[in-house]
Design a protein around this motif. Structure first.
Motif, PDB file in Angstrom:
ATOM      1  N   ARG A 281      -6.906 -24.172 -29.207  1.00  0.00           N
ATOM      2  CA  ARG A 281      -8.360 -24.125 -29.367  1.00  0.00           C
ATOM      3  C   ARG A 281      -8.792 -22.655 -29.418  1.00  0.00           C
ATOM      4  NH1 ARG A 281     -12.305 -27.727 -25.772  1.00  0.00           N
ATOM      5  NH2 ARG A 281     -10.987 -29.240 -26.870  1.00  0.00           N
ATOM      6  N   TYR A 282      -9.506 -22.276 -30.474  1.00  0.00           N
ATOM      7  CA  TYR A 282      -9.973 -20.885 -30.606  1.00  0.00           C
ATOM      8  C   TYR A 282     -11.412 -20.755 -30.143  1.00  0.00           C
ATOM      9  CZ  TYR A 282      -5.898 -19.415 -33.345  1.00  0.00           C
ATOM     10  OH  TYR A 282      -4.627 -19.096 -33.736  1.00  0.00           O
ATOM     11  N   ASN A 283     -11.741 -19.558 -29.656  1.00  0.00           N
ATOM     12  CA  ASN A 283     -13.115 -19.172 -29.362  1.00  0.00           C
ATOM     13  C   ASN A 283     -13.535 -18.153 -30.420  1.00  0.00           C
ATOM     14  OD1 ASN A 283     -15.521 -19.000 -27.927  1.00  0.00           O
ATOM     15  ND2 ASN A 283     -14.767 -17.326 -26.647  1.00  0.00           N
ATOM     16  N   MET A 284     -14.842 -17.942 -30.611  1.00  0.00           N
ATOM     17  CA  MET A 284     -15.306 -16.985 -31.613  1.00  0.00           C
ATOM     18  C   MET A 284     -16.305 -16.000 -31.009  1.00  0.00           C
ATOM     19  SD  MET A 284     -17.433 -17.442 -35.149  1.00  0.00           S
ATOM     20  CE  MET A 284     -18.690 -16.217 -34.799  1.00  0.00           C
ATOM     21  N   ARG A 285     -16.276 -14.778 -31.466  1.00  0.00           N
ATOM     22  CA  ARG A 285     -17.253 -13.757 -31.098  1.00  0.00           C
ATOM     23  C   ARG A 285     -17.676 -13.016 -32.378  1.00  0.00           C
ATOM     24  NH1 ARG A 285     -17.645 -16.057 -27.184  1.00  0.00           N
ATOM     25  NH2 ARG A 285     -17.407 -15.463 -24.966  1.00  0.00           N
ATOM     26  N   TRP A 286     -18.934 -12.522 -32.424  1.00  0.00           N
ATOM     27  CA  TRP A 286     -19.352 -11.616 -33.501  1.00  0.00           C
ATOM     28  C   TRP A 286     -20.515 -10.767 -32.984  1.00  0.00           C
ATOM     29  CZ3 TRP A 286     -16.787  -9.636 -37.195  1.00  0.00           C
ATOM     30  CH2 TRP A 286     -17.416  -8.867 -38.182  1.00  0.00           C
TER      31      TRP A 286
ATOM     32  N   THR B 140      -3.502 -14.308 -28.918  1.00  0.00           N
ATOM     33  CA  THR B 140      -4.920 -14.519 -28.626  1.00  0.00           C
ATOM     34  C   THR B 140      -5.379 -15.880 -29.151  1.00  0.00           C
ATOM     35  OG1 THR B 140      -7.149 -13.595 -28.845  1.00  0.00           O
ATOM     36  CG2 THR B 140      -5.726 -13.481 -30.795  1.00  0.00           C
ATOM     37  N   ALA B 141      -6.514 -16.329 -28.632  1.00  0.00           N
ATOM     38  CA  ALA B 141      -7.178 -17.522 -29.181  1.00  0.00           C
ATOM     39  C   ALA B 141      -8.652 -17.207 -29.389  1.00  0.00           C
ATOM     40  CB  ALA B 141      -7.006 -18.716 -28.238  1.00  0.00           C
TER      41      ALA B 141
ATOM     42  N   ASN C 143       0.632 -10.698 -32.833  1.00  0.00           N
ATOM     43  CA  ASN C 143       1.166 -11.985 -33.299  1.00  0.00           C
ATOM     44  C   ASN C 143       0.134 -12.765 -34.115  1.00  0.00           C
ATOM     45  OD1 ASN C 143       3.537 -11.315 -32.026  1.00  0.00           O
ATOM     46  ND2 ASN C 143       3.131 -12.581 -30.199  1.00  0.00           N
ATOM     47  N   GLU C 144      -1.157 -12.568 -33.794  1.00  0.00           N
ATOM     48  CA  GLU C 144      -2.203 -13.256 -34.582  1.00  0.00           C
ATOM     49  C   GLU C 144      -2.387 -12.574 -35.934  1.00  0.00           C
ATOM     50  OE1 GLU C 144      -3.111 -15.983 -33.114  1.00  0.00           O
ATOM     51  OE2 GLU C 144      -4.427 -16.727 -34.710  1.00  0.00           O
ATOM     52  N   VAL C 145      -2.327 -11.237 -35.945  1.00  0.00           N
ATOM     53  CA  VAL C 145      -2.416 -10.517 -37.230  1.00  0.00           C
ATOM     54  C   VAL C 145      -1.252 -10.950 -38.129  1.00  0.00           C
ATOM     55  CG1 VAL C 145      -2.259  -8.241 -38.346  1.00  0.00           C
ATOM     56  CG2 VAL C 145      -3.659  -8.535 -36.265  1.00  0.00           C
ATOM     57  N   ALA C 146      -0.068 -11.133 -37.527  1.00  0.00           N
ATOM     58  CA  ALA C 146       1.101 -11.563 -38.317  1.00  0.00           C
ATOM     59  C   ALA C 146       0.855 -12.927 -38.960  1.00  0.00           C
ATOM     60  CB  ALA C 146       2.343 -11.612 -37.425  1.00  0.00           C
ATOM     61  N   LYS C 147       0.132 -13.811 -38.237  1.00  0.00           N
ATOM     62  CA  LYS C 147      -0.178 -15.122 -38.813  1.00  0.00           C
ATOM     63  C   LYS C 147      -1.073 -14.982 -40.040  1.00  0.00           C
ATOM     64  CE  LYS C 147      -0.039 -17.581 -34.378  1.00  0.00           C
ATOM     65  NZ  LYS C 147      -0.906 -18.116 -33.293  1.00  0.00           N
ATOM     66  N   VAL C 148      -2.102 -14.126 -39.919  1.00  0.00           N
ATOM     67  CA  VAL C 148      -3.031 -13.950 -41.041  1.00  0.00           C
ATOM     68  C   VAL C 148      -2.289 -13.343 -42.233  1.00  0.00           C
ATOM     69  CG1 VAL C 148      -5.148 -12.810 -41.824  1.00  0.00           C
ATOM     70  CG2 VAL C 148      -5.006 -13.720 -39.491  1.00  0.00           C
ATOM     71  N   VAL C 149      -1.399 -12.404 -41.974  1.00  0.00           N
ATOM     72  CA  VAL C 149      -0.596 -11.811 -43.061  1.00  0.00           C
ATOM     73  C   VAL C 149       0.271 -12.890 -43.709  1.00  0.00           C
ATOM     74  CG1 VAL C 149       1.274 -10.176 -43.582  1.00  0.00           C
ATOM     75  CG2 VAL C 149      -0.627  -9.490 -42.072  1.00  0.00           C
ATOM     76  N   ALA C 150       0.808 -13.792 -42.879  1.00  0.00           N
ATOM     77  CA  ALA C 150       1.648 -14.883 -43.420  1.00  0.00           C
ATOM     78  C   ALA C 150       0.823 -15.797 -44.328  1.00  0.00           C
ATOM     79  CB  ALA C 150       2.256 -15.683 -42.266  1.00  0.00           C
TER      80      ALA C 150
END
Ligand code: P6P
Length: 323
Positions: free
Chosen positions: A227-232, A192-193, A312-319
């Motif tokens: 390039r990331y996008n953001m939502r909240w 994801t981005a 794969n993005e969660v794995a990055k944050v864990v790293a």
């Protein structure tokens, strides 16, 4: 077009569990109707009361909680319930096999501005004969869940749930008052981005989370190379649903505003059910340092840091948290 009961029967769900889930859904249909009435139902706005979390209760928080509590504690297969809006767990039937935890109206700060809210629920099996008003019988990790789901009260009312056989989505057909199967076998894109986090808390995060978000904001030139996008949306149910539909990562990390709390979100009726759904849809769900469903609960209102979504993005944050 399959109804919920037909899908649950086809999944081989025990009849008693189906009856428990059905009672949750009966209450959620009533909540959906009341939300659709909005101001006309005279039930918007806040009460004078605070819940055990220290949050001001909206009128619909209390109404939704009471609808779910009343129908479930009267169900002969329910040993007890735990709710974000109840100080303690509430006993159902001493012979009941199932324990139900729920956040009756997640994102309720959105109600008065007509934005999405949801109900989150989780079902466990009682492992001993302790009464349902003893929280000890609930204190099992998320891997013990036998069912988890949410109802998203959005433009349409959607039920998303799993009994461990993948994730299905049902749409409320308001002409007949039934949830009808509209998507099966949901799979979250592995990459994801798009990230979801409340940026206003940035100065309170741990360095590892600050670094990950800083690197997201560096875009193509940064170490993450895109390039990331953001939502909240300020409603976990809405964020999780978007992630199920198109991928993404949702984070409510530990922050030092209140160091005594592990995070804002609650393990037993937000973190665990959403983690079961996300993992059943091929995603991942972590505290940043361990899988959320492996966390051993100590109390019904335990809080937990949440990082969930595209695996794969969660794995990055864990790293980032293991550097
Ligand atoms: P904030 C809603 O109150 C909730 O529990 C989640 O649904 C949501 O993701 C989060 O809190 C929003 O928190 O601090 O942005 O208002």
């Amino acid at each position: 077009m399959k109804r919920l009961d037909q899908v649950l029967a086809a999944e081989g769900v025990p009849a008693e569990l189906e009856l428990v889930i059905n009672d949750v859904i009966v209450a959620c249909k009533d909540i959906a109707f009341k939300l659709r009435q909005g101001e006309l139902a005279g039930i918007l706005g806040a009460t004078e009361d605070e819940n055990v979390q220290g949050e001001t209760q909206k009128k619909l928080d209390v109404i939704s909680n009471d609808l779910l509590k009343d129908i479930l504690v009267a169900n002969p297969y329910v040993r007890g319930i735990g709710s974000e809006e109840e100080d303690y767990t509430v006993a159902g039937s001493a012979a009941g096999k199932y324990l139900v935890t729920f956040d009756p109206l997640d994102g309720s700060s959105n109600i008065d501005v007509n934005l999405s809210v949801g109900t989150i629920f989780s079902v466990l099996e009682a492992q001993d004969d302790q009464s349902g008003d003893n929280q000890e019988v609930f204190l099992q990790n998320g891997r013990k869940q036998v069912a988890a789901g949410y109802v998203l009260y959005g433009p349409s009312a959607l039920l998303v749930m799993t009994t461990g056989n993948g994730v299905n989505i049902f749409t409320l057909d308001t002409t007949v008052g039934e949830f009808i199967l509209t998507k099966s076998g949901i799979q979250i894109p592995a990459d994801t981005a798009e990230f979801a986090i409340n940026m206003s808390n940035q100065r309170f995060w741990e360095p590892e989370m600050k670094q990950y978000i800083d690197d997201c904001l560096l875009g193509e030139e940064g170490p993450l190379g895109k390039r990331y996008n953001m939502r909240w949306v300020a409603s976990m149910v809405a964020e999780v649903h978007r992630i199920l539909m198109r991928g993404g990562i949702f984070m409510y990390p530990y922050d030092k505003r209140d160091p005594s709390k592990a995070g804002k979100l609650r393990l037993m009726y937000e973190g665990n059910p959403m983690s079961m759904i996300v993992e059943q849809a091929g995603g991942a769900s972590s505290t940043g340092r361990m899988d959320i469903m492996d966390v051993a609960p100590k109390g019904i209102h335990d809080r937990v840091p949440v990082v969930l979504g595209s695996k794969n993005e969660v794995a990055k944050v864990v790293a980032y948290h293991s550097k």
